[in-house]
Design an enzyme around this catalytic site. Structure first.
Site, PDB file in Angstrom:
ATOM      1  N   LYS A 126       0.819  -1.214   0.000  1.00  0.00           N
ATOM      2  CA  LYS A 126       0.000   0.000   0.000  1.00  0.00           C
ATOM      3  C   LYS A 126       0.857   1.270   0.000  1.00  0.00           C
ATOM      4  O   LYS A 126       0.408   2.323  -0.428  1.00  0.00           O
ATOM      5  CB  LYS A 126      -0.955  -0.011   1.190  1.00  0.00           C
ATOM      6  CG  LYS A 126      -1.865  -1.244   1.159  1.00  0.00           C
ATOM      7  CD  LYS A 126      -3.262  -0.950   1.562  1.00  0.00           C
ATOM      8  CE  LYS A 126      -4.250  -2.050   1.197  1.00  0.00           C
ATOM      9  NZ  LYS A 126      -3.820  -3.448   1.406  1.00  0.00           N
TER      10      LYS A 126
HETATM   11  C1  LIG Z   1      -4.386  -4.564   0.783  1.00  0.00           C
HETATM   12  C2  LIG Z   1      -3.599  -5.810   0.671  1.00  0.00           C
HETATM   13  C3  LIG Z   1      -3.924  -6.817  -0.271  1.00  0.00           C
HETATM   14  C4  LIG Z   1      -5.144  -6.725  -1.177  1.00  0.00           C
HETATM   15  O1  LIG Z   1      -5.018  -5.730  -2.174  1.00  0.00           O
HETATM   16  P1  LIG Z   1      -6.322  -5.160  -2.926  1.00  0.00           P
HETATM   17  O2  LIG Z   1      -5.829  -3.995  -3.691  1.00  0.00           O
HETATM   18  O3  LIG Z   1      -7.287  -4.758  -1.833  1.00  0.00           O
HETATM   19  O4  LIG Z   1      -6.867  -6.234  -3.785  1.00  0.00           O
HETATM   20  C5  LIG Z   1      -3.102  -7.928  -0.351  1.00  0.00           C
HETATM   21  N1  LIG Z   1      -2.044  -8.084   0.471  1.00  0.00           N
HETATM   22  C6  LIG Z   1      -1.700  -7.145   1.382  1.00  0.00           C
HETATM   23  C7  LIG Z   1      -0.526  -7.394   2.269  1.00  0.00           C
HETATM   24  C8  LIG Z   1      -2.460  -5.974   1.516  1.00  0.00           C
HETATM   25  O5  LIG Z   1      -2.124  -5.060   2.441  1.00  0.00           O
END
Ligand SMILES: *Cc1c(COP(=O)(O)O)cnc(C)c1O
Length: 482
Positions: A126
């Site tokens: 993120k």
């Molecule tokens: C947010 C997240 C995901 C999922 O990603 P999306 O964009 O919501 O599909 C997968 N793995 C981790 C570690 C995350 O923080």
């Protein structure tokens, strides 16, 4: 290149008026469109072989930030290029990342590649989006000479990524709600150790849904919302998606010297990460398959298999060992469906604004050529269980001495089981240290941690505890405004 100024405008997925759209900076701070839809560019800019070859050189010689500028400038025409370049350079400064390459790739001995997206300040992918969003927000707020109060709810990764991206930005204040005692000790330490006047951590005596309900309740108070200029950095923000498009290009440029198409396996929850892959593919990046991986919460896998999209209530949402994918409703999914139905805004409004709201599902299985459409867009899907993830963590460690986190293990499991031909890249979305208990369950070892995170559990904690009560949160926001 004289006379070739791009014009990029954004429209709501539910728009059927044919009216012309809005420029990027208009939608940047807005989030949802007024009609409840999500913003998409009117069309995706096309990238040809010549541009790809030039970008390969750009990435090699000038690094990730320079590539981010190239990609984002195709979508943003209302920030002067020099300013946008500086924004990208601040967002992806190599010293902020554990690896100066920002998004490097590596190959395992069975041929599978990993794209490392969790080298940023909060150790989850993120950061890749949030770092750019933070810089864009600060730039635009400065230009408008205003400020914003970010109110959010997190179950873990989003909150810390947002706080690391927004701290020290004078025009942004953050109030981040999290369910008390529900995040991993490492995640709690990451957020609560932040000592910054503009960041307020709020631990709510409840679960994640209670946190979200409080955010919703406060946003429903229009007067309060306006007075305190409440905004959000949630995953439906187009700028977050755009930032993620860049690393699909970065991966391909590093791996496919010969120009061949490659496939990506993406551990998915809110469909944000893989939606960025869909955008990259739509622009012409040679992507063979987009392999969508879910955990036991397989709403998305079910849709791609049956054509029925049925959202779940929180009671039906399981707590798993890949908690950032424990979703019952994929907030970015509407963007893909808009493309699937040929950008028919009326149709999208009917599916998401009426059917989903009233009956909790919609069914596209009867749509003529539904299968062909999925095929055209390159999607294949699968899901993993807790036992699968433990097995992949073990196998990857035994074969290559490499530790992967349980979310990455979702992608690795589905990638290894799907038999997609050609090169496959699994997206690594968190460092193992964030989810140490599961690694220890799989391998009975202590998880090594990068030196930057040494001792964070021992730092003073900055967190306010409240009950399940929106008015307590409002008081905190109001008190900080005087
Ligand atoms: C947010 C997240 C995901 C999922 O990603 P999306 O964009 O919501 O599909 C997968 N793995 C981790 C570690 C995350 O923080």
């Amino acid at each position: 290149m004289l006379g070739k100024l791009p014009v990029v405008r954004y429209v709501s997925t539910r728009d059927s008026s044919g009216a012309s759209g809005r420029p990027f900076c208009h939608i940047l701070l807005e989030g949802l469109a007024p009609d409840g839809g999500l913003y998409l560019p009117e069309s995706y800019p096309a990238v040809d072989d010549e541009a790809l070859e030039r970008w390969r050189q750009v990435l090699r010689t000038d690094g990730y930030a320079a590539l981010a500028f190239e990609v984002t400038s195709l979508f943003i025409d209302d920030i002067p290029p020099d300013d946008l370049r500086a924004i990208c350079e601040r967002a992806y400064a190599p010293e902020k990342f554990l690896d100066p390459a920002v998004a490097p790739v590596s190959q395992l001995s069975d041929g599978l590649w990993l794209l490392h997206l969790s080298n940023g300040p909060s150790a989850a992918f993120k950061d890749m989006a949030m770092q750019l969003l933070g810089e864009l927000f600060e730039y635009e707020l400065e230009r408008r000479d205003t400020s914003i109060t970010i109110l959010g709810a997190t179950s873990g990764d989003t909150g810390s990524a947002a706080e690391y991206a927004l701290m020290g930005k004078p025009r942004v204040r953050v109030f981040m709600l999290s369910p008390q005692g529900r995040m991993t000790p490492f995640q709690q330490a990451q957020m609560f150790s932040i000592d910054d006047r503009s960041i307020t951590n709020i631990a709510v005596a409840g679960v994640f849904d209670d946190c979200q309900d409080i955010v919703k309740e406060i946003n429903a108070d229009a007067e309060f919302k306006t007075r305190h200029r409440i905004g959000a950095v949630n995953s439906i923000n187009w700028a977050r998606l755009l930032a993620q498009v860049v690393y699909y290009f970065a991966a391909w440029l590093q791996i496919a010297d010969d120009g061949r198409p490659i496939s990506f396996a993406v551990p998915s929850g809110n469909f944000g990460n893989i939606a960025a892959g869909h955008v990259a593919r739509s622009m012409g990046l040679p992507i063979h398959r987009l392999i969508l991986a879910t955990n036991e919460n397989n709403v998305l896998d079910e849709f791609f298999t049956t054509g029925v999209y049925r959202i779940r209530g929180s009671a039906e949402t399981q707590e798993t060992s890949s908690p950032s994918m424990d979703i019952s409703k994929a907030s970015n999914f509407e963007r893909f469906v808009a493309d699937l139905v040929g950008r028919d805004g009326e149709r999208v409004a009917e599916l998401f604004g009426v059917q989903l709201r009233e009956q909790g599902f919609f069914d596209l299985s009867e749509v003529r050529a539904f299968r062909d459409q999925l095929e055209t867009h390159g999607f294949v899907t699968g899901s993993s269980t807790h036992a699968d993830r433990l097995a992949q963590i073990r196998r990857t460690h035994e074969q290559d001495g490499v530790l992967i986190d349980p979310h990455t293990a979702d992608a690795v499991q589905v990638a290894r089981s799907m038999q997609v031909c050609g090169t496959v890249v699994a997206l690594e979305t968190a460092l193992p240290v964030k989810f140490a208990a599961t690694i220890t369950e799989a391998l009975s070892i202590d998880v090594p941690r990068p030196a930057v995170f040494d001792g964070i559990e021992d730092l003073p904690r900055h967190v306010v505890e409240v009950g399940r009560d929106a008015s307590a949160v409002k008081e905190l926001i109001a008190a900080a405004s005087v």
